[in-house]
Motif scaffolding. Structure first.
Motif, PDB file in Angstrom:
ATOM      1  N   GLN A   5     -10.686  -2.674  -7.906  1.00 40.74           N
ATOM      2  CA  GLN A   5     -10.177  -3.097  -6.578  1.00 40.74           C
ATOM      3  C   GLN A   5      -9.835  -4.481  -6.641  1.00 40.74           C
ATOM      4  O   GLN A   5     -10.326  -5.255  -7.453  1.00 40.74           O
ATOM      5  N   ASP A  25       0.789  -1.264   0.052  1.00 36.99           N
ATOM      6  CA  ASP A  25       0.178   0.170  -0.150  1.00 36.99           C
ATOM      7  C   ASP A  25       0.838   1.271  -0.057  1.00 36.99           C
ATOM      8  O   ASP A  25       0.381   2.457  -0.406  1.00 36.99           O
ATOM      9  N   TYR A  75      -5.715   3.192   2.667  1.00 36.08           N
ATOM     10  CA  TYR A  75      -6.054   2.667   1.478  1.00 36.08           C
ATOM     11  C   TYR A  75      -7.804   2.544   1.394  1.00 36.08           C
ATOM     12  O   TYR A  75      -7.976   1.992   0.402  1.00 36.08           O
ATOM     13  N   THR A  98      -2.927   5.499  -3.806  1.00 38.85           N
ATOM     14  CA  THR A  98      -4.053   5.222  -2.682  1.00 38.85           C
ATOM     15  C   THR A  98      -4.256   6.604  -2.116  1.00 38.85           C
ATOM     16  O   THR A  98      -3.405   7.523  -2.545  1.00 38.85           O
ATOM     17  N   ARG A 145      -6.974   8.005  -9.764  1.00 34.32           N
ATOM     18  CA  ARG A 145      -6.779   6.473  -9.889  1.00 34.32           C
ATOM     19  C   ARG A 145      -7.246   5.802 -11.119  1.00 34.32           C
ATOM     20  O   ARG A 145      -6.830   4.777 -11.727  1.00 34.32           O
ATOM     21  N   LEU A 167      -6.095  -1.460  -2.789  1.00 36.51           N
ATOM     22  CA  LEU A 167      -7.169  -0.500  -2.713  1.00 36.51           C
ATOM     23  C   LEU A 167      -8.364  -1.213  -2.201  1.00 36.51           C
ATOM     24  O   LEU A 167      -8.883  -2.129  -2.669  1.00 36.51           O
TER      25      LEU A 167
END
Length: 857
Positions: free
Chosen positions: A827, A551, A566, A556, A583, A838
């Motif tokens: 995700q 992460d 996240y 994130t 993102r 995420l």
């Protein structure tokens, strides 16, 4: 009084009575008179015959010579052979003059032997302690040496060191064995015994533990005697240098002048039409040093003077042979860069072949698949030397250096580095100047100190089948150029001992290399071939399971804003909405991870949320764009230097890359661009070099490939992986791009009047990253939408998203359609099997009109 005597008096003191400092373990009194005994205490295990000791004690020109000079005394004889440091079998052509002794310059004999004796009717006045030697090469440079007439036999530490200095290896003239002398011994073995192959005949062991004598073999002394000439009192039995004369880690390293104090450079890179620096070599004796053709250069410095043995024929003393090698500073620099592990100086090689030889011959080592050559030490300061010196300067800015264990004979260079702990850089070994690729004074001192301390480049990149078990037979080590390994068969890993990057615990630990436990290598990536319209590129990439699935390396909320983890907890509505747009594009551009980089295509190097690109090296067009074309990475550099100065300096600036255009930069089609420059000693030059010309768009392509090299790639990769400040700064720059898209005019309004949903902005943002020309098409199509649909509602939002797809290039349009079809941001797993951590509390991405809430930078 003559001019020469003025020089002598200034060097030696009035009357010329001083003797060069030669410590002898308490036997100082012995130097006062000609009848003093030998320095037996300084020789340790050497058993010197009494008759020989008596002969040497009375010999003129030794460090037991009388202190007084005599204007009416007779002449002493001296002879020496002139040669080259890296071409020892050849004789220079030109003139030579030794003053006193030779009233005028004389042609260098074909055999290189300079003789001043009774038969020639000339010599050196008895009692003379020093002289000036000048060698003028035909159509070449002029060398000037300070000469002392003081040469102990080879079995005294000072005698051995002075011979190595005469041979161009700059061991010094005292009897203490510091790192400089130990390096000179290793270098002599490489050049004169091992034919440039490490440990081939004589091991390059200089093991010094601080408590025992250093044993120098009979083979070494015999080889030095052969190379330099025999002294009648020499004893070539193994020499034991006492522990009290050894100090490898001297803190104050005198400048040996092995590069002749000249600022060596690749001149053509800095000035179009200039000639690169180069050494004189047999058969082609012209030279350029410091940008000057055939200069006069001082070839000795205090503590590293030439020392010759003289003999008195009237006393029946036999001749003493001497040798003086003319320095070749560019050859020496290439030799030193290779020795310190910067093998890019060797040129290209095929699939990581280990370079076992690196010498001055035209063809050295194995040939690559195309039949070319590598590992040639040619004395020309070309691109390979330029890159090698730049990389040395970069290495000398890192916290630590690796240390080579020269006491072991493992075949792999990597194996010799992992046996010793890295060393913290300090003093002259730490370079604080600009990364200019020029051998300035600070760099010269740093190179010498690295050689003395056996420091090596702390990052070794290699190709291997597996990270978890390293088989020496399958490793292809010390990879530098983008095509040193040019198949997809193996992956690239790094052993990093620089201390510059913090390796997460999950990627630390140990693996085995040939039965030895070492720190777990860092996964770097692989080689990716790439061809576009018959143009061949190829180079590094980091994708799939090369990526750190952490992460801290993923895009994130935490890495974007420094908060939110996240899950996005605690973000404002504007931050969360803007993050989703960033993102969405990062999913396609960098696989949702900061450490998904590539350097294999026509724009050299790409990284970051928008995969900003460094420099053009080609194009599918019939007339490709100029290689100095402004690119977005240059704009990023400009922004970072202005707005995030400390982060920029730590990750980019200190390694010598900068933007040609200062911030603020006016956006062009929604993007900020600048060409990239590198510093010189007097200013800056484009990455492509000064050779670029408008009429030749591809001039400088190979220099732009510097951004393809594994060393540059690795530094950028690790900065993106480990520097949270850089990650957040990149996110700010990405938001500025979104801002420019939104502010682009459409009729009397802006794009922001037409694209108002999260999906619409994410689609446009992704398409604009693919090609900035998209924005022109989009504005035109949005104007058409607005003309027929003056009321902004959900229907017009859908039409605007249609316009985004229609305005985009084919690949980008496909991505835009994919984004449009999302309910939530991806995700769990992303593209090419990449793991996502995420886990947003609200992962939805909305296509509803006015759903986008912008967090302006």
């Amino acid at each position: 009084m003559s001019i020469f005597q003025d020089i002598i008096d200034s060097l030696m003191g009035t009357g010329g009575g001083a003797v060069p400092a030669t410590p002898n373990s308490g036997n100082v009194a012995a130097q006062a008179g000609a009848g003093a005994g030998p320095q037996a205490g300084a020789v340790g295990a050497t058993n010197q015959p009494a008759t020989q000791a008596m002969a040497y004690a009375g010999r003129r020109g030794s460090n037991h010579a009388p202190t007084a000079t005599c204007a009416t005394c007779g002449l002493q004889s001296v002879r020496f052979h002139l040669g080259w440091t890296f071409h020892p079998n050849d004789v220079p052509q030109g003139t030579v003059q030794l003053r006193p002794g030779m009233p005028a310059a004389e042609p260098i004999p074909a055999n290189g032997e300079i003789v001043l004796d009774q038969a020639a009717g000339r010599g050196i006045p008895q009692g003379t302690r020093s002289a000036r030697l000048e060698v003028n090469i035909t159509n070449g440079p002029t060398y000037q040496f300070d000469v002392f007439f003081d040469l102990p036999p080879i079995h005294e530490p000072a005698g051995l060191k002075r011979r190595l200095t005469n041979l161009g290896l700059y061991a010094g003239i005292d009897e203490y064995f510091g790192g400089r002398a130990l390096w000179a011994i290793r270098a002599f073995k490489r050049i004169h015994i091992n034919s440039y192959t490490r440990n081939a005949t004589e091991t390059e062991d200089d093991n010094v533990d601080g408590t025992t004598a250093l044993i120098l073999s009979n083979a070494l002394l015999a080889a030095v005697q052969t190379a330099h000439g025999a002294h009648p009192d020499d004893v070539t039995a193994a020499l034991a240098v006492p522990e009290n004369l050894i100090n490898r880690q001297r803190t104050a390293i005198a400048n040996a002048g092995m590069f002749m104090g000249l600022p060596l450079r690749r001149s053509s890179y800095e000035a179009a039409g200039a000639t690169d620096d180069k050494d004189p070599v047999p058969g082609s004796t012209n030279a350029v040093w410091g940008g000057t053709a055939n200069p006069t250069a001082t070839a000795s410095t205090p503590g590293y003077e030439i020392c010759l043995g003289v003999y008195d024929e009237t006393e029946g003393e036999p001749p003493i042979a001497n040798r003086i090698n003319l320095p070749q500073p560019v050859h020496m620099l290439q030799f030193a860069l290779f020795e310190t592990g910067h093998w890019v100086v060797a040129g290209g090689r095929a699939n990581g072949q280990t370079i076992t030889r690196f010498g001055p011959a035209a063809t050295v080592g194995a040939t690559n698949a195309a039949g070319g050559i590598f590992a040639s030490m040619d004395g020309d300061f070309g691109r390979s030397t330029h890159w090698g010196l730049r990389e040395f300067q970069c290495s000398a800015k890192l916290p630590q250096a690796a240390v080579e264990d020269v006491t072991v004979t493992e075949p792999l260079y990597l194996q010799r580095l992992i046996t010793l702990d890295p060393s913290t850089l300090f003093g002259e070994a730490q370079y604080g100047g600009d990364v200019t690729g020029t051998l300035n004074a600070d760099t010269a001192r740093a190179v010498q100190d690295w050689l003395d301390r056996r420091y090596r480049c702390p990052v070794v990149i290699y190709a291997a089948p597996s990270r978890d078990y390293l088989n020496p037979a399958t490793i292809r080590e010390n990879i530098w150029r983008y095509n040193d390994w040019n198949t997809t068969a193996l992956r690239m890993y790094a052993i990093d001992r620089s201390g510059a990057f913090t390796i997460p615990a999950v990627y630390s630990g140990q693996v085995m290399l040939g039965g030895q436990a070492i720190s777990q290598p860092v996964t770097v990536g692989d080689y990716s071939p790439y061809t576009q319209n018959a143009r061949v590129y190829g180079g590094p990439r980091t994708v799939g399971n090369h990526i750190w699935e952490l992460d801290t390396t993923e895009v994130t909320p935490q890495t974007t804003y420094g908060t939110g983890g996240y899950t996005g907890a605690g973000l404002t509505a504007a931050q969360l909405s803007t993050f989703k747009v960033i993102r969405a594009a990062a999913h396609f551009e960098c696989l949702g991870h900061y450490d998904a980089l590539n350097a294999y295509d026509r724009v050299t190097l790409s990284f970051g949320l928008c995969h900003w690109t460094l420099a053009v090296i080609g194009h599918a067009q019939a007339t490709p764009p100029p290689v100095n074309q402004a690119r977005e990475m240059g704009g990023l550099f400009s922004f970072l230097e202005s707005q995030h100065a400390a982060t920029y300096e730590n990750t980019i600036g200190r390694f010598g890359l900068s933007a040609q255009t200062s911030w603020p930069i006016a956006a062009s089609n929604g993007a900020y661009t600048s060409s990239v420059t590198m510093p010189t000693e007097t200013g800056t030059v484009l990455l492509t070099g000064a050779s670029f010309a408008t009429g030749n768009n591809q001039s400088g392509v190979e220099d732009n490939r510097y951004g393809h090299t594994w060393s540059v790639y690795y530094r950028m990769l690790m900065a993106n992986r480990t520097n949270a400040d850089l990650q957040q700064a990149l996110a700010v720059f990405a938001r500025k791009r979104i801002e420019n898209i939104l502010n682009a005019t459409v009729g009397t309004g802006t794009v922001a009047d037409y694209l108002t949903s999260e999906k619409a902005i994410a689609m446009a943002y992704r398409c604009h990253i693919y090609t900035t020309g998209f924005l022109r098409n989009l504005r035109r199509r949005l104007a058409t939408v607005g003309a027929s649909n003056p009321i902004h509602n959900q229907a017009r939002e859908e039409l605007a998203m249609d316009a985004v797809e229609a305005a985009a290039a084919a690949n980008a349009a496909a991505h835009a359609r994919e984004i449009r079809g999302w309910t939530n941001l991806p995700q769990n797993r992303g593209l090419i099997g990449v793991q996502y951590n995420l886990n947003l509390d609200d992962p939805s991405i909305s296509g509803t009109v006015n759903s986008f809430d912008f967090d302006a930078p």
